[in-house]
Design a protein around this motif. Structure first.
Motif, PDB file in Angstrom:
ATOM      1  N   GLN A 192       0.829  -1.216   0.000  1.00  0.00           N
ATOM      2  CA  GLN A 192       0.000   0.000   0.000  1.00  0.00           C
ATOM      3  C   GLN A 192       0.864   1.268   0.000  1.00  0.00           C
ATOM      4  O   GLN A 192       0.352   2.375   0.168  1.00  0.00           O
ATOM      5  CB  GLN A 192      -0.950   0.008   1.200  1.00  0.00           C
ATOM      6  CG  GLN A 192      -1.989  -1.097   1.145  1.00  0.00           C
ATOM      7  CD  GLN A 192      -3.106  -0.936   2.166  1.00  0.00           C
ATOM      8  OE1 GLN A 192      -3.419   0.148   2.637  1.00  0.00           O
ATOM      9  NE2 GLN A 192      -3.735  -2.062   2.511  1.00  0.00           N
ATOM     10  N   ARG A 194       3.281   2.284   2.154  1.00  0.00           N
ATOM     11  CA  ARG A 194       3.582   2.958   3.425  1.00  0.00           C
ATOM     12  C   ARG A 194       5.072   2.803   3.702  1.00  0.00           C
ATOM     13  O   ARG A 194       5.585   1.691   3.770  1.00  0.00           O
ATOM     14  CB  ARG A 194       2.757   2.338   4.558  1.00  0.00           C
ATOM     15  CG  ARG A 194       1.288   2.684   4.471  1.00  0.00           C
ATOM     16  CD  ARG A 194       0.535   2.261   5.734  1.00  0.00           C
ATOM     17  NE  ARG A 194      -0.681   3.040   5.889  1.00  0.00           N
ATOM     18  CZ  ARG A 194      -1.868   2.689   5.385  1.00  0.00           C
ATOM     19  NH1 ARG A 194      -1.999   1.573   4.702  1.00  0.00           N
ATOM     20  NH2 ARG A 194      -2.924   3.468   5.539  1.00  0.00           N
ATOM     21  N   GLU A 221      -7.311  -1.072   0.214  1.00  0.00           N
ATOM     22  CA  GLU A 221      -7.557  -1.908   1.390  1.00  0.00           C
ATOM     23  C   GLU A 221      -6.983  -3.298   1.110  1.00  0.00           C
ATOM     24  O   GLU A 221      -5.995  -3.386   0.380  1.00  0.00           O
ATOM     25  CB  GLU A 221      -9.050  -1.903   1.759  1.00  0.00           C
ATOM     26  CG  GLU A 221     -10.045  -1.855   0.602  1.00  0.00           C
ATOM     27  CD  GLU A 221     -10.264  -3.207   0.000  1.00  0.00           C
ATOM     28  OE1 GLU A 221      -9.492  -3.618  -0.908  1.00  0.00           O
ATOM     29  OE2 GLU A 221     -11.232  -3.878   0.387  1.00  0.00           O
TER      30      GLU A 221
HETATM   31  N1  URA Z   1      -7.354  -0.573   5.565  1.00  0.00           N
HETATM   32  C1  URA Z   1      -6.317  -0.675   4.714  1.00  0.00           C
HETATM   33  O1  URA Z   1      -6.003  -1.765   4.231  1.00  0.00           O
HETATM   34  N2  URA Z   1      -5.630   0.446   4.405  1.00  0.00           N
HETATM   35  C2  URA Z   1      -5.906   1.653   4.927  1.00  0.00           C
HETATM   36  O2  URA Z   1      -5.227   2.630   4.624  1.00  0.00           O
HETATM   37  C3  URA Z   1      -7.003   1.740   5.825  1.00  0.00           C
HETATM   38  C4  URA Z   1      -7.711   0.606   6.127  1.00  0.00           C
END
Ligand code: URA
Length: 294
Positions: A192, A194, A221
């Motif tokens: 994602q 991060r 998500e």
């Molecule tokens: N769930 C996720 O997988 N990512 C997010 O940023 C928030 C909730």
């Protein structure tokens, strides 16, 4: 106490309970709301009548009851691809007829125009999958570290039903519905985008890549893509899926939801969604179940 499980391919006990969710025939309705945590499931199960609860040791909780007279299941399906897989396959194994899964999750959004509290609805969904081999090979292309799959569309009929029902019956929430692509990372952190100083993730450009390659993305998500993927390969297309998630993270400015706001959103979105799920038309529903079902 169960006397053990049989069949390594699909373990079930003597009462016909599945291994991970511990559900058996009669424990699951054909209309299902799946949520990511036990707290949300328990909060929404208060709106069911004649509730029957199945709690598994792995924290899956399945509540089945009646919502304004309609049989409905609310399940805490937890997080990620494997847990989504357990829920869909084990529910399928103990039910007959078409199954309708409505995911009501939480997500982040890469879109700076969307806000915490909006509901991101997946017209389609794609996966972001970390490629471990790329981390062990000299790479020229930074895109090789993560594979973004082709999108899989939502079930069109179910999608149209859900949106039409929300528009007709809950016009107050409609302005905050955001339709687009749901992206499901294989993890919360690396895929994602991060940053994490303790690991070499090669994910610094992930959010830019998403906004460039997948400009219609409304949510990031970890579940919707697998739900749509499984529904698409279900034999006879007996599994139908619709995924939405309340936005709790604005990735462009790093804002994150407060506990009080998250609590408020559970029912603000959960009740309209329960209303819409209960109204899903199921063909030949009366003939489908024996007297002991749900
Ligand atoms: N769930 C996720 O997988 N990512 C997010 O940023 C928030 C909730």
């Amino acid at each position: 106490m169960s006397g053990g499980f049989h069949n390594a391919d699909f373990p079930m006990d003597d009462q016909g309970r599945t291994y991970h969710l511990m559900v058996k025939r009669g424990d699951v309705a054909n209309r299902i709301l799946t949520v990511g945590d036990t707290h949300r499931a328990t909060a929404l199960a208060k709106y069911l009548e004649n509730v029957h609860k199945v709690e598994a040791s792995r924290h899956f909780i399945t509540y089945t009851g009646h919502y304004h007279g309609t049989p409905l299941t609310i399940v805490a399906s937890l997080m990620g691809y494997p847990n989504t897989d357990f829920v869909v396959r084990e529910f399928r194994a103990v039910t007959d007829g078409p199954l309708y899964f409505i995911r009501f999750g939480t997500c982040g959004t890469p879109d700076p125009n969307l806000r915490i509290g909006d509901l991101a609805v997946g017209r389609d969904a794609a996966g972001i999958i970390r490629n471990p081999d790329a981390f062990r090979a000299p790479q020229a292309d930074p895109r090789a570290y993560y594979h973004i799959t082709l999108p899989v569309p939502a079930d069109q009929t179910l999608y149209n039903h859900m949106l039409a029902h929300l528009r007709a019956n809950h016009p107050d929430v409609v302005p905050r519905i955001r339709e687009g692509t749901a992206l499901s990372g294989c993890s919360f952190f690396s895929s994602q985008g991060r940053p994490d100083s303790h690991f070499t993730d090669h994910n610094e450009s992930m959010l830019t890549r998403i906004t460039t390659e997948m400009p219609h993305t409304v949510s990031i998500e970890m579940e919707t893509f697998h739900l749509y993927d499984l529904a698409d390969v279900s034999v006879g297309h007996s599994v139908h899926a619709f995924g939405c998630a309340m936005i709790i993270a604005e990735r462009s400015n790093k804002n994150f939801v407060t506990p009080a706001e998250k609590e408020r959103l559970v029912t603000a979105w959960g009740i309209p969604l329960l209303d819409a799920i209960a109204a899903i038309p199921i063909p030949h529903e009366e003939e489908m179940h024996g007297p002991e079902c749900c």
